[in-house]
Design a protein around this motif. Structure first.
Motif, PDB file in Angstrom:
ATOM      1  N   UNK A   1       0.813  -1.235   0.000  1.00  0.00           N
ATOM      2  CA  UNK A   1       0.000   0.000   0.000  1.00  0.00           C
ATOM      3  C   UNK A   1       0.838   1.272   0.000  1.00  0.00           C
ATOM      4  N   UNK A   2       2.143   1.137   0.112  1.00  0.00           N
ATOM      5  CA  UNK A   2       3.011   2.312   0.167  1.00  0.00           C
ATOM      6  C   UNK A   2       3.932   2.216  -1.041  1.00  0.00           C
TER       7      UNK A   2
ATOM      8  N   UNK B   1       5.508   3.784  -4.921  1.00  0.00           N
ATOM      9  CA  UNK B   1       5.728   4.797  -5.945  1.00  0.00           C
ATOM     10  C   UNK B   1       5.486   4.141  -7.297  1.00  0.00           C
TER      11      UNK B   1
ATOM     12  N   UNK C   1       4.066   6.241 -10.255  1.00  0.00           N
ATOM     13  CA  UNK C   1       3.479   7.546 -10.556  1.00  0.00           C
ATOM     14  C   UNK C   1       2.425   7.506 -11.656  1.00  0.00           C
TER      15      UNK C   1
ATOM     16  N   UNK D   1       0.542  10.149  -7.611  1.00  0.00           N
ATOM     17  CA  UNK D   1       1.802  10.465  -6.949  1.00  0.00           C
ATOM     18  C   UNK D   1       1.732  10.309  -5.430  1.00  0.00           C
TER      19      UNK D   1
ATOM     20  N   UNK E   1       1.507   8.017  -2.160  1.00  0.00           N
ATOM     21  CA  UNK E   1       1.960   6.635  -1.942  1.00  0.00           C
ATOM     22  C   UNK E   1       0.801   5.632  -1.929  1.00  0.00           C
TER      23      UNK E   1
ATOM     24  N   UNK F   1      13.957   8.462  -1.623  1.00  0.00           N
ATOM     25  CA  UNK F   1      13.293   9.365  -0.674  1.00  0.00           C
ATOM     26  C   UNK F   1      13.653   9.053   0.780  1.00  0.00           C
TER      27      UNK F   1
ATOM     28  N   UNK G   1       3.200  13.907 -15.707  1.00  0.00           N
ATOM     29  CA  UNK G   1       3.996  14.121 -14.501  1.00  0.00           C
ATOM     30  C   UNK G   1       5.467  14.040 -14.901  1.00  0.00           C
ATOM     31  N   UNK G   2       5.865  12.863 -15.403  1.00  0.00           N
ATOM     32  CA  UNK G   2       7.151  12.795 -16.085  1.00  0.00           C
ATOM     33  C   UNK G   2       6.885  12.177 -17.450  1.00  0.00           C
TER      34      UNK G   2
ATOM     35  N   UNK H   1      13.810   9.194 -14.861  1.00  0.00           N
ATOM     36  CA  UNK H   1      14.072  10.241 -13.865  1.00  0.00           C
ATOM     37  C   UNK H   1      15.297  11.059 -14.233  1.00  0.00           C
TER      38      UNK H   1
ATOM     39  N   UNK I   1      14.202  13.708 -16.464  1.00  0.00           N
ATOM     40  CA  UNK I   1      13.392  14.714 -15.781  1.00  0.00           C
ATOM     41  C   UNK I   1      14.250  15.672 -14.967  1.00  0.00           C
TER      42      UNK I   1
END
Lengths: 311, 227
Positions: free
Chosen positions: A75-76, A78, A80, A84, A86, A137, A181-182, A249, A252
């Protein structure tokens, strides 16, 4: 003579103490759940009803650290393309159809081929690999993946001598995923020797069951010594190339995310300290290890390289 | 009961204040209960850090919206809610900062100093918080009397810079999806833009008013707008 017989119970099958202590509570609740579940079961098409359990063998490459709870792992996330926050992927990723699914392996290979996902599931013995996962992160988890080494697939297609890199292209469907987003489809890449490394895994399951969509079903990469975003989800194309592939990424924000993105507590990042991390489920932070604790196995891949330059 | 919207009785204002007070406490209460019940997701520290920070920013913007609302609606008594709203903005910012120092960094002063010096989003966030402290400390009638209205007002104008820092703090934090920071930035742009526009109108009005003194007729006068 000491006879040490390995446990025949997979670590992920051991009931966590917290669950064990709540078992009566669980029984009480599952009574109501069973009735609802039975109703749902009959409404499902045949394919979805198939067992989601995967047979696998334990691996010597697994860590013995305590696992992150299954709930947190699923459930947590990334992912995207599904939002965005979690918690978004667990809410939205069910829209993605993971059958039928094919993976095209192409580029600088002797035998390019399109593999059906069911073929891939039988390509090599499935192993349970319990790996540390370190997100850029500054949070981390310990995840029991089920999968097989990427090397096993690459050997099938016979990489040419000119192949130096492997590019991964992931599923993108603007009808069910968010835009802008990206730059999508999300792409990732590894050097060929990184891709062939025994730690590099193609995962098809987690916690002994097929991957939930939000975790990158039906097939994802797991590179445990690199930041999590290198481990591309829901892969549709694997392409061997001579030049370093562009990665999502890095395109980006090149000053933040390098091609290598090895876990490295010494390389600063403008947003998050990389010196420490919070293991999900723990209160205090812990120091981050070089190569996420896999230095013994992978440091030799980068001998003579300035890892501050090739971050 | 006489419910005059333009000029409510003292009792009505007190009741409105009480309601606003309770409303401002609700997000904190929700987080505290969620923490107790362990329903704040897989990373509860991240959840409360984000939520407290976002509420501090929202309350700051609401505080800055009081004057425009008052001017457009003519409900001048709204001004009497502003101090409480501003102090709640500070309270959430204080909570946000405390969570960062305590739960996130566990008073690791080296890491905290490095964060403030090295990470632009933390630098501006920290600046915003530090600049809020004198405003919170002087949000009482005694301080206004002591400083004098003009100096007090000059000091409290720093809230415009603080709000800009707070929005930047959020903007520079996000990885890619700037939707929410953009929303707050737009609201702040409107709130600050209105003040700029009013100031311009005031300047023009002053320029257009003929000087009243007879002895100045036919002389060149330069008007300097008041700072």
């Amino acid at each position: 003579m000491l006879i040490h017989k390995p446990a025949d119970v997979l670590p992920s099958e051991i009931t966590p103490r917290s669950l064990f202590e709540r078992r009566r509570d669980f029984l009480a609740r599952s009574g109501a759940g069973l009735v609802a579940g039975a109703a749902l079961w009959h409404g499902l098409p045949g394919a979805a009803r198939a067992s989601t359990r995967l047979q696998s063998v334990p691996s010597a490459l697994s860590t013995t650290e305590p696992l992150t709870e299954r709930d947190a792992v699923t459930t947590y996330n990334n992912f995207y393309e599904f939002g965005t926050d979690k918690a978004d992927p667990a809410r939205n990723a069910h829209k993605m159809a993971v059958r039928p699914w094919t993976v095209n392996v192409e580029g600088l290979v002797g035998k390019p081929r399109r593999f059906d996902i069911d073929e891939l599931l039988r390509l090599a013995p499935l192993e349970e690999r319990i790996y540390r996962l370190r997100c850029v992160e500054a949070w981390s988890m310990v995840v029991p993946w089920v999968g097989f080494p990427l090397a096993a697939l690459l050997k099938e297609v016979e990489p040419l001598g000119s192949a130096k890199y492997v590019e991964f292209v992931t599923h993108y469907d603007p009808k069910i995923m968010i835009r802008d987003v990206i730059d999508w489809p999300y792409t990732e890449g590894l050097r060929l020797d990184e891709a062939m490394h025994p730690l590099t895994l193609l995962a098809v399951g987690v916690y002994g069951e097929v991957l939930p969509n939000q975790n990158g079903a039906p097939l994802r990469l797991v590179v445990p010594w690199k930041y999590g975003f290198k481990s591309a989800k829901s892969i549709v194309t694997i392409r061997l190339t001579e030049k370093e592939p562009a990665t999502a990424w890095n395109k980006f924000a090149p000053q933040e995310y390098g091609f290598y993105s090895n876990v490295n507590p010494q390389v600063r990042h403008p947003r998050w300290t990389q010196a420490t991390e919070r293991r999900i489920g723990e209160l205090r932070k812990r120091p981050t290890q070089m190569f996420n604790g896999y230095a013994d196995q992978v440091a030799s891949l980068y001998q003579g390289m300035d890892l501050k330059k090739f971050y | 009961m006489n419910l005059s919207l333009k000029a409510p009785s003292a009792g009505t204002i007190a009741a409105v204040k009480a309601v606003v007070f309770v409303l401002c406490l609700l997000p904190a209460l929700e987080l505290a209960l969620g923490w107790q019940a362990n329903t704040l997701g897989a990373n509860p520290i991240e959840t409360i850090t984000r939520a407290s920070g976002e509420w501090a920013l929202r309350l700051l913007l609401i505080t800055l919206a009081v004057t425009p609302l008052r001017r457009f609606s003519g409900l001048h008594w709204l001004l009497r809610l502003r101090r409480m709203l501003g102090l709640f903005a500070f309270a959430y910012a204080f909570g946000h900062f405390t969570i960062y120092l305590w739960l996130d960094q566990f008073f690791d002063w080296n890491a905290i100093a490095l964060d403030i010096l090295d990470r632009p989003f933390i630098t501006v966030g920290f600046a915003a918080f530090v600049l809020l402290i004198p405003l919170a400390a002087t949000s009482n009638s005694f301080a206004i009397r002591r400083l004098g209205g003009r100096r007090w007002q000059a000091l409290h104008r720093s809230v415009y810079a603080i709000a800009i820092f707070a929005v930047l703090h959020f903007w520079w934090l996000v990885k890619a999806d700037i939707g929410r920071p953009l929303l707050y930035a737009s609201i702040l742009a409107v709130l600050l833009g209105l003040r700029g526009w009013w100031r311009e109108l005031e300047r023009r009005r002053q320029l257009s008013v003929p000087p009243p003194a007879k002895h100045l007729e036919k002389k060149v006068i330069r008007l300097v707008p008041r700072q």
